[in-house]
Design a protein around this motif. Structure first.
Motif, PDB file in Angstrom:
ATOM      1  N   THR A 185       0.819  -1.219   0.000  1.00 37.96           N
ATOM      2  CA  THR A 185       0.000   0.000   0.000  1.00 37.96           C
ATOM      3  C   THR A 185       0.853   1.270   0.000  1.00 37.96           C
ATOM      4  O   THR A 185       0.314   2.367   0.080  1.00 37.96           O
ATOM      5  CB  THR A 185      -0.937   0.035   1.227  1.00 37.96           C
ATOM      6  N   PHE A 240      -0.006   3.563  -2.718  1.00 39.01           N
ATOM      7  CA  PHE A 240      -1.440   3.886  -2.647  1.00 39.01           C
ATOM      8  C   PHE A 240      -1.706   5.050  -1.684  1.00 39.01           C
ATOM      9  O   PHE A 240      -2.437   5.984  -2.005  1.00 39.01           O
ATOM     10  CB  PHE A 240      -2.157   2.615  -2.181  1.00 39.01           C
ATOM     11  N   ILE A 299      -3.117  -4.898  -3.994  1.00 38.18           N
ATOM     12  CA  ILE A 299      -3.943  -4.330  -2.925  1.00 38.18           C
ATOM     13  C   ILE A 299      -5.343  -4.907  -3.073  1.00 38.18           C
ATOM     14  O   ILE A 299      -5.987  -4.758  -4.114  1.00 38.18           O
ATOM     15  CB  ILE A 299      -3.977  -2.800  -3.026  1.00 38.18           C
ATOM     16  N   ASP A 345      -6.386  -5.442   2.391  1.00 40.63           N
ATOM     17  CA  ASP A 345      -5.514  -4.289   2.598  1.00 40.63           C
ATOM     18  C   ASP A 345      -6.234  -2.961   2.770  1.00 40.63           C
ATOM     19  O   ASP A 345      -5.694  -2.037   3.352  1.00 40.63           O
ATOM     20  CB  ASP A 345      -4.561  -4.131   1.400  1.00 40.63           C
ATOM     21  N   VAL A 346      -7.429  -2.872   2.201  1.00 38.84           N
ATOM     22  CA  VAL A 346      -8.059  -1.551   2.190  1.00 38.84           C
ATOM     23  C   VAL A 346      -9.554  -1.651   2.462  1.00 38.84           C
ATOM     24  O   VAL A 346     -10.240  -2.521   1.936  1.00 38.84           O
ATOM     25  CB  VAL A 346      -7.769  -0.817   0.849  1.00 38.84           C
ATOM     26  N   VAL A 393      -5.767   1.263   6.174  1.00 36.54           N
ATOM     27  CA  VAL A 393      -5.764   2.024   4.930  1.00 36.54           C
ATOM     28  C   VAL A 393      -7.203   2.037   4.409  1.00 36.54           C
ATOM     29  O   VAL A 393      -7.882   1.020   4.447  1.00 36.54           O
ATOM     30  CB  VAL A 393      -4.823   1.353   3.901  1.00 36.54           C
TER      31      VAL A 393
END
Ligand code: GLC
Length: 433
Positions: A11, A14, A224, A236-237, A257
């Motif tokens: 990330t 990102f 991601i 991850d998000v 995140v």
């Protein structure tokens, strides 16, 4: 200032890049009244296909123009619906005939898009719908899909030959294609799970999420991954949809995140008659607001059936680009400001930990003075970001003394010009000591 918890995907780029383009494109661009039109209007498959699959002909499609529009707006990555809930695939997949090459488009529409965006240095993201209203093995349930009002008996009949496990395998096959045939994929965006108390929704058991997850990490360890596979960890998000969270997004007590996805007007697919378009200024604020809370913004465009971004989308992207050209320093590489800097009234703060610069975004123009609590003695220099014009740190005007009433010795008083600069959102750049 919080730091998001570490996850398996990469990330690092990102959280630096902050701003991406979502693209919702499929057969639903033709009815042009929401990407859920098949569900909303309970359109049977054969009717839907006879009308739209046979007529999908984006003759003006030029992904170079899309990539340019995204790049000019300041976006750094894109996420496209390789397949949305309707089941239609934009790429030349081996696993179904329900794909762009079999429409009048007669070609893989994904590959040139990926090439165009990559060619401009934007990162690649694939959205993939877990829901599928077309696949013959997808078990029909009462919650979602075009058959939501059929009786229990009828549903049982319709499901007699359907095997959800075969559908799960189909998804793995398609994900393998997407992760191996289109170069490095930076984001994989599954959508979505809907487990229900009655057991008739769908979640990790129906998608076989764990198997899917293992495959994804094997083929693309750094990708991601979003949080919609109904898995407790490994993603991850987080993906708040159509709203900006109040502050840091937490998961099990830890900051994560996150990326807010938002539309211009409400629907994700091209919607001809929607009148609820947000202004460029609002959209700029939305981007700033996300970054000020440590998040990203994924802003959606729904291209038309002829393969273009319509004027309303283009004008907003251009407007955002105009602002971004002079202000992207307060967005890229930035995050939430350290707590000791109190956010002034009607403002949003962002902070770049590398350059140690703090950015004040003025959502309303102050009445001459900007009161900065907690800032006194910490600022070396201040300027407007758009034109690098100095803002003097010592308010010299004769009214400054009385203006100070109610402030403490930790308050820094910035004196601003009477008239706001002619930009969507003015930004003050502070060089911290
Ligand atoms: C939703 C919707 C959808 C859209 C998506 C974007 O879950 O089903 O149409 O693609 O969210 O976040």
């Amino acid at each position: 200032m919080l730091k998001p918890a570490k996850t398996p995907g990469d990330t690092s780029w990102f959280v630096n890049d902050r701003f991406g383009m979502f693209i919702h494109w499929g057969l639903y661009a033709l009815p042009a009244r929401h990407e859920w039109v098949r569900h909303n209007e309970k359109i049977p498959t054969d009717v839907y296909d006879a009308k739209y699959f046979t007529r999908f002909d984006p003759d003006l499609y030029n992904p170079e123009l899309w990539a340019k529009a995204a790049d000019d707006a300041g976006m750094k990555y894109f996420v496209v619906t390789t397949k949305h809930h309707e089941g239609f695939c934009l790429w030349d997949t081996k696993y179904t005939d329900y794909k762009a090459p079999n429409t009048p488009a007669k070609r893989d529409l994904l590959r040139p898009m990926v090439d165009a965006f990559r060619g401009r240095g934007l990162r690649t993201g694939f959205y993939y719908s877990l829901l599928d209203w077309h696949h013959p093995d997808y078990v029909i349930d009462p919650h979602i899909g075009p058959y939501r009002e059929v009786s229990v008996e009828e549903r049982a009949k319709m499901n007699a030959k359907r095997r959800q496990a075969r559908y799960a395998e189909y998804m793995r096959n398609q994900i393998r294609e997407l992760l191996t045939k289109y170069g490095e994929v930076d984001v994989l965006w599954f959508d979505f799970s809907y487990p229900k108390p009655d057991g008739l929704g769908k979640g990790k058991a129906d998608w076989e999420s764990e198997k899917l997850y293992k495959l994804v990490r094997k083929l693309a360890p750094k990708v991601i991954l979003d949080d919609r596979l109904d898995l407790p960890a490994g993603w991850d998000v987080k993906t708040p949809e159509q709203f900006t969270p109040r502050g840091w997004v937490m998961h099990e007590g830890k900051p994560v995140v996150w990326e807010a996805c938002q539309t211009f007007s409400g629907s994700w697919g091209y919607h001809r008659d929607e009148q609820t378009w947000r202004t460029t200024d609002e959209l700029v604020r939305t981007l700033i607001d996300s970054v000020s809370k440590g998040g990203n913004l994924l802003l959606n465009v729904g291209p038309t059936g002829r393969g273009e971004f319509d004027e309303r989308a283009l004008s907003r992207l251009q407007g955002m680009g105009q602002w971004m050209r002079r202000h992207n320093r307060s967005i890229y590489g930035c995050t939430q400001a350290p707590d000791e800097f109190k956010t002034p009234e009607h403002c949003r703060l962002t902070y770049n930990p590398k350059s140690k610069r703090l950015y004040i975004h003025l959502f309303a123009w102050p009445f001459k003075y900007l009161f900065l609590d907690g800032f006194a003695g910490r600022v070396e220099y201040a300027q407007f970001l758009h034109d690098a014009s100095e803002l003097r740190l010592d308010a010299t005007d004769w009214t400054a003394g009385s203006a100070r009433a109610g402030s403490t010795e930790k308050t820094l008083l910035l004196q601003l010009p009477a008239i706001s600069p002619n930009v969507a959102v003015p930004v003050i750049e502070l060089f911290l000591k």
